[in-house]
Design a protein around this motif. Structure first.
Motif, PDB file in Angstrom:
ATOM      1  N   GLY A  12      34.373 107.252  15.182  1.00 58.95           N
ATOM      2  CA  GLY A  12      33.140 106.661  15.139  1.00 58.95           C
ATOM      3  C   GLY A  12      31.991 107.360  15.152  1.00 58.95           C
ATOM      4  O   GLY A  12      32.244 108.629  15.246  1.00 58.95           O
ATOM      5  N   SER A  46      33.232 109.263  11.685  1.00 56.59           N
ATOM      6  CA  SER A  46      33.875 108.338  10.680  1.00 56.59           C
ATOM      7  C   SER A  46      34.057 109.295   9.260  1.00 56.59           C
ATOM      8  O   SER A  46      35.256 109.198   8.612  1.00 56.59           O
ATOM      9  N   VAL A  62      39.069 103.343  17.840  1.00 56.90           N
ATOM     10  CA  VAL A  62      37.864 103.070  16.800  1.00 56.90           C
ATOM     11  C   VAL A  62      36.866 102.173  17.672  1.00 56.90           C
ATOM     12  O   VAL A  62      37.057 101.159  17.995  1.00 56.90           O
ATOM     13  N   TYR A  68      29.729 101.741   9.983  1.00 57.54           N
ATOM     14  CA  TYR A  68      29.988 103.089  10.202  1.00 57.54           C
ATOM     15  C   TYR A  68      29.449 103.845   8.704  1.00 57.54           C
ATOM     16  O   TYR A  68      29.423 103.442   7.747  1.00 57.54           O
ATOM     17  N   VAL A  74      37.136 105.152   8.760  1.00 61.18           N
ATOM     18  CA  VAL A  74      37.643 104.502   9.550  1.00 61.18           C
ATOM     19  C   VAL A  74      38.869 103.741   9.334  1.00 61.18           C
ATOM     20  O   VAL A  74      39.997 103.451  10.066  1.00 61.18           O
TER      21      VAL A  74
END
Length: 241
Positions: A12, A46, A62, A68, A74
């Motif tokens: 993230g 990400s 995640v 993101y 992701v």
């Protein structure tokens, strides 16, 4: 036999404005002090997850923070966890993207989109909630006989949220037919927890378990995820190879 400390990929875009991100170091300390589970956590932005080989990690987490910077990164991380049977937890945006990955890559719904990033898409798997849950608490009914029930106990729990988007109910049947299990719902029947039977640990929650209390008593789902990472790190070498 000497075992290494479980390595967890935090996928993230780290931000001081996301409360759940600030809680993660507190939770890692609490997992060690209260649960006896040490973790080595590594933040993976990400956009780096697109080309980063995450198969060497013992768990993939995640974290909240959608939209993101890289949806593709992701989704790649989630697919790696699912296909290689690496323990996985996705919360809030992580939950939404776990559903997106599963719908596209397992159920063949290749055209589905997240309305947060693609509001005008014709096929929207993730859609605005009827009422925003940013900063709110809401009851979740945990289904008996599921992994979520084994972890948290069946029945009604109160959880904390910080989101505006959730699963489009029109796709629940297709995802369930594809093998995904929905194990938590709100009082109106909207999905709040998803898990993947047959996987060592694969769970997503729309709520943010990171926000339980002050972080010094980890949510049962986070504690179970950490234990799954520890068990994965300690698996026999023949399975690890």
């Amino acid at each position: 036999m000497t075992h290494h400390t479980p390595r967890v990929a935090l996928v993230g875009d780290r931000s001081a404005n996301v409360k759940a991100h600030a809680r993660i170091p507190v939770l890692i300390n609490a997992l060690l002090n209260r649960e006896g589970v040490p973790l080595d956590a590594y933040w993976i932005p990400s956009h780096e997850a697109v080309d980063c080989d995450l198969s060497g990690f013992d768990a993939i987490y995640v974290v909240p923070g959608s939209p993101y910077e890289s949806e593709a990164g992701v989704l790649t991380a989630i697919r790696t966890a699912r296909e290689q049977r690496i323990p996985f937890l996705g919360t809030c945006g992580g939950f939404q993207h776990a559903l997106l990955e599963y719908a596209r890559d397992v159920c063949g719904l290749t055209g589905v989109m997240n309305a947060e990033s693609h509001p005008d898409a014709p096929e929207r798997l993730i859609v605005p909630l009827e009422c925003s849950l940013k900063g709110h608490e809401e009851a979740v009914m945990v289904v008996p006989g599921t992994l979520a029930a084994k972890i948290s106990g069946p029945g009604r729990r109160t959880e904390r949220y910080h989101c505006d988007f959730g699963l489009n109910p029109e796709y629940v049947e297709a995802l369930a037919a594809g093998g995904l299990r929905f194990s938590g719902f709100d009082d109106s029947g909207q999905v709040r927890i998803a898990e993947l039977p047959g996987h060592p640990f694969f769970m997503g929650t729309l709520f943010q378990p990171e926000l339980l209390g002050d972080g010094t008593h980890p949510h049962p789902i986070i504690a179970a995820f950490a234990t799954a990472a520890l068990e994965y790190a300690r698996r026999p070498a023949v399975l690890a190879g």
